[in-house]
Design a protein around this motif. Structure first.
Motif, PDB file in Angstrom:
ATOM      1  N   PRO A  24     -16.865 -47.370-108.245  1.00 15.80           N
ATOM      2  CA  PRO A  24     -16.119 -46.722-107.161  1.00 15.80           C
ATOM      3  C   PRO A  24     -16.459 -47.280-105.785  1.00 15.80           C
ATOM      4  O   PRO A  24     -15.708 -47.084-104.832  1.00 15.80           O
ATOM      5  N   SER A  25     -17.572 -47.973-105.666  1.00 15.30           N
ATOM      6  CA  SER A  25     -18.020 -48.421-104.346  1.00 15.30           C
ATOM      7  C   SER A  25     -17.973 -49.929-104.156  1.00 15.30           C
ATOM      8  O   SER A  25     -18.079 -50.411-103.030  1.00 15.30           O
ATOM      9  N   ARG A  26     -17.822 -50.679-105.249  1.00 17.30           N
ATOM     10  CA  ARG A  26     -17.806 -52.136-105.147  1.00 17.30           C
ATOM     11  C   ARG A  26     -16.782 -52.687-106.132  1.00 17.30           C
ATOM     12  O   ARG A  26     -16.503 -52.084-107.164  1.00 17.30           O
ATOM     13  N   ASP A  27     -16.236 -53.844-105.807  1.00 15.87           N
ATOM     14  CA  ASP A  27     -15.254 -54.461-106.699  1.00 15.87           C
ATOM     15  C   ASP A  27     -15.973 -55.214-107.820  1.00 15.87           C
ATOM     16  O   ASP A  27     -15.962 -56.446-107.888  1.00 15.87           O
ATOM     17  N   GLU A  28     -16.593 -54.448-108.692  1.00 18.03           N
ATOM     18  CA  GLU A  28     -17.311 -55.025-109.816  1.00 18.03           C
ATOM     19  C   GLU A  28     -17.276 -54.028-110.968  1.00 18.03           C
ATOM     20  O   GLU A  28     -17.015 -52.834-110.772  1.00 18.03           O
ATOM     21  N   PRO A  29     -17.534 -54.494-112.184  1.00 15.50           N
ATOM     22  CA  PRO A  29     -17.493 -53.576-113.327  1.00 15.50           C
ATOM     23  C   PRO A  29     -18.670 -52.607-113.328  1.00 15.50           C
ATOM     24  O   PRO A  29     -19.748 -52.908-112.814  1.00 15.50           O
ATOM     25  N   THR A  30     -18.428 -51.450-113.911  1.00 18.38           N
ATOM     26  CA  THR A  30     -19.498 -50.516-114.248  1.00 18.38           C
ATOM     27  C   THR A  30     -19.601 -50.485-115.766  1.00 18.38           C
ATOM     28  O   THR A  30     -18.610 -50.210-116.450  1.00 18.38           O
ATOM     29  N   ILE A  31     -20.781 -50.786-116.276  1.00 17.81           N
ATOM     30  CA  ILE A  31     -21.009 -50.818-117.722  1.00 17.81           C
ATOM     31  C   ILE A  31     -22.198 -49.920-118.048  1.00 17.81           C
ATOM     32  O   ILE A  31     -23.282 -50.082-117.482  1.00 17.81           O
ATOM     33  N   ASP A  32     -21.997 -48.978-118.944  1.00 17.03           N
ATOM     34  CA  ASP A  32     -23.091 -48.147-119.447  1.00 17.03           C
ATOM     35  C   ASP A  32     -23.174 -48.305-120.959  1.00 17.03           C
ATOM     36  O   ASP A  32     -22.143 -48.410-121.640  1.00 17.03           O
ATOM     37  N   VAL A  33     -24.390 -48.330-121.485  1.00 19.31           N
ATOM     38  CA  VAL A  33     -24.587 -48.366-122.936  1.00 19.31           C
ATOM     39  C   VAL A  33     -25.286 -47.079-123.352  1.00 19.31           C
ATOM     40  O   VAL A  33     -26.253 -46.651-122.724  1.00 19.31           O
ATOM     41  N   ILE A  34     -24.779 -46.463-124.413  1.00 18.38           N
ATOM     42  CA  ILE A  34     -25.228 -45.129-124.807  1.00 18.38           C
ATOM     43  C   ILE A  34     -25.575 -45.115-126.286  1.00 18.38           C
ATOM     44  O   ILE A  34     -24.754 -45.480-127.140  1.00 18.38           O
ATOM     45  N   GLU A  35     -26.778 -44.686-126.593  1.00 17.37           N
ATOM     46  CA  GLU A  35     -27.218 -44.557-127.977  1.00 17.37           C
ATOM     47  C   GLU A  35     -26.593 -43.316-128.603  1.00 17.37           C
ATOM     48  O   GLU A  35     -26.453 -42.277-127.953  1.00 17.37           O
ATOM     49  N   MET A  36     -26.218 -43.427-129.876  1.00 16.03           N
ATOM     50  CA  MET A  36     -25.634 -42.300-130.607  1.00 16.03           C
ATOM     51  C   MET A  36     -26.419 -42.111-131.911  1.00 16.03           C
ATOM     52  O   MET A  36     -25.925 -42.399-133.006  1.00 16.03           O
TER      53      MET A  36
END
Length: 378
Positions: free
Chosen positions: A239-251
Motif C-alpha cells: 500500500p505504500s510502495r510500488d512493489e510486491p507484498t509477499i507473505d508465507v504462512i505455515e499450515m
C-alpha cells in the motif's frame, strides 16, 4: 584414479548421477539402521507411539553406552543431518532435520506387538517416476514395496522432518524477502499515490481475513511420503510502495487430503495489501527445496511483472492475479525434486468479503474465508 581423471568425472557428472549418489547415502542409512535396530528397538518403541510417530536425532542419542552398530548408525545420521541442513542453507534456523518415522499409523499396533519392521527411504526424483520403494529387513535382505499400497509389515523410514524443515525454510524466506526489499534502490521505494490517500491517524482496529475451513482433494500420495506439509504464499501489492507484498504462512494442521480442517487461521493482514485484494497460493513442501532461491525467484517474478505496469492505479487490483500467475509460471522445476509442489491458487480474495465453499482455480482446494476485525488493545 589420478587427480585429472577425478576432476573430469566430477565436471561431467549429470544431475541424474548426482541424485544417484545421494540415493546411495539414503540407502546406506537404511542399511545401517537395519544392523543397529536390535539395540535401538526398545528406545524406539518407547519414543514412537500414537501421539508421536517419529524419533528425532536427539531421541536416538539417549543411550548411555551404545553398541558399536548403534555408534556407527548415529555417526552416519549425524553427518547426514549436517549435510541436509547445509544443503538447504538452514544452519541459522534449525540443528535437526533427519528423523526415523513409522511410515503409517496403521502399522503401530503390529510393530509394538513384535512384528519385525522393514527399513526404507524415500526414492529420489519425481513421485510419478517411482517404480518401487526399497526396504531392508534386519538380516539385510532387500525388499521391493509397492509405491501406493501400504505394506502390511511395519516400515521405519529414514527421512527428513518435513514440518521442521518447512518451519525453518519459511523463516529463511521471510528473512530473504526482508533483506532483498530493504536493499532496493531508493527510487524504487517512493511512496505510491495510493498511500498518500490513507488516513494519517493510527488505526484502532486490524482488518484481516481468516481461513475458516479448508479441504484438499485426494492426490494419491505415496504412503512413504507421510503427512503433507502445506504452506501458503499470499501475494499482492504494497500500500505504500510500488512493489510486491509477499507473505508465507505455515499450515501445520493440513495433514491429509479428503479431510475438512476447521483452521480459523489468519491469512491476510489487510494493512499490508493495496486495494483490499490479495491472492493465496497453496504449496506442498518438497524434499530438497532451495528456500533462499525460492524466495528470490518469487520476489523477482512479482517485481519484474509490476515493473511492466506503468500506471498501477489505472488497473488497480486487476493486476494482482496477473502478478500471481507470473510467480507460478517462473517457479523453476529444479528448485524441487518431487512433482506435487503447486497445490492450488485462490485468485482475488477481497477485504470485507466472505467466501463459502470457495474453490481454487485448480479445483483441488475448497475453502471458507471470512473477514475478521481485531480491536487493538491499549
Amino acid at each position: 584414479m589420478n587427480k585429472l581423471t577425478a576432476l573430469l568425472v566430477f565436471c561431467l557428472m549429470t544431475p541424474a548421477m548426482a541424485a544417484a549418489q545421494d540415493d546411495v547415502s539414503k540407502r546406506a542409512l537404511a542399511q545401517e539402521l537395519s544392523r543397529a535396530f536390535p539395540q535401538l528397538e526398545n528406545n524406539l518403541k518407547s519414543t514412537i507411539n500414537q501421539y508421536q510417530m517419529s524419533a528425532s536425532l536427539s531421541d536416538l542419542s539417549t543411550q548411555t553406552k551404545p553398541q558399536p552398530q548403534v555408534r556407527t548408525f548415529m555417526a552416519a545420521m549425524t553427518t547426514a543431518n549436517k549435510t541436509e541442513i547445509q544443503a538447504r542453507g538452514l544452519e541459522k534456523y534449525t540443528d535437526e532435520l533427519l528423523e526415523l518415522r513409522l511410515a503409517d499409523p496403521s502399522m503401530l499396533a503390529r510393530w509394538q506387538a513384535g512384528q519385525s519392521p522393514l527399513f526404507a527411504f524415500e526414492p529420489e526424483g519425481a513421485e510419478s517416476e517411482w517404480q518401487y520403494i526399497e526396504a531392508y529387513d534386519i538380516d539385510g535382505n532387500l525388499h521391493y514395496l509397492d509405491v501406493y499400497d501400504i505394506p502390511e509389515r511395519p516400515v521405519l523410514v529414514v527421512d527428513t522432518n518435513n514440518r521442521e524443515e518447512l518451519k525453518a525454510g519459511l523463516a529463511l524466506m521471510r528473512d530473504e524477502f526482508k533483506a532483498l526489499q530493504s536493499s532496493e534502490p531508493s527510487e524504487k521505494v517512493k511512496p505510491a499515490p495510493y498511500a498518500m490517500l490513507r488516513a494519517a491517524a493510527e488505526p484502532t482496529e486490524i482488518n484481516t481475513t481468516i481461513l475458516k475451513k479448508i479441504q484438499l482433494k485426494d492426490d494419491h500420495e505415496p504412503w512413504i511420503s507421510g503427512k503433507a506439509e502445506i504452506y501458503a504464499i499470499v501475494s499482492g501489492v504494497s500500500p505504500s510502495r510500488d512493489e510486491p507484498t509477499i507473505d508465507v504462512i505455515e499450515m501445520p494442521y493440513l495433514d491429509y487430503a479428503e479431510q475438512s480442517y476447521p483452521a480459523n487461521q489468519i491469512m491476510v493482514f489487510w494493512d499490508r495489501y493495496r486495494w483490499g485484494a490479495a491472492d493465496i497460493i497453496l504449496m506442498e513442501q518438497d524434499d530438497k527445496t532451495d528456500y533462499k532461491q525460492l524466495a528470490q525467484t518469487i520476489l523477482k517474478a512479482a517485481s519484474d511483472f509490476l515493473a511492466t505496469i506503468p500506471d498501477k492505479e489505472a488497473q488497480t487490483y486487476l493486476i494482482i492475479p496477473q502478478m500471481t500467475s507470473a510467480i507460478i509460471a517462473l517457479l523453476p522445476d529444479d528448485l524441487f525434486v518431487n512433482d506435487d509442489d503447486f497445490v492450488d491458487v485462490f485468485y482475488t480474495i477481497m477485504k470485507d468479503t466472505e467466501y463459502t465453499e470457495h474453490s481454487g482455480a485448480g479445483n483441488n482446494a475448497t475453502a471458507d474465508f471470512a473477514p475478521l476485525i481485531i480491536q487493538k488493545t491499549q
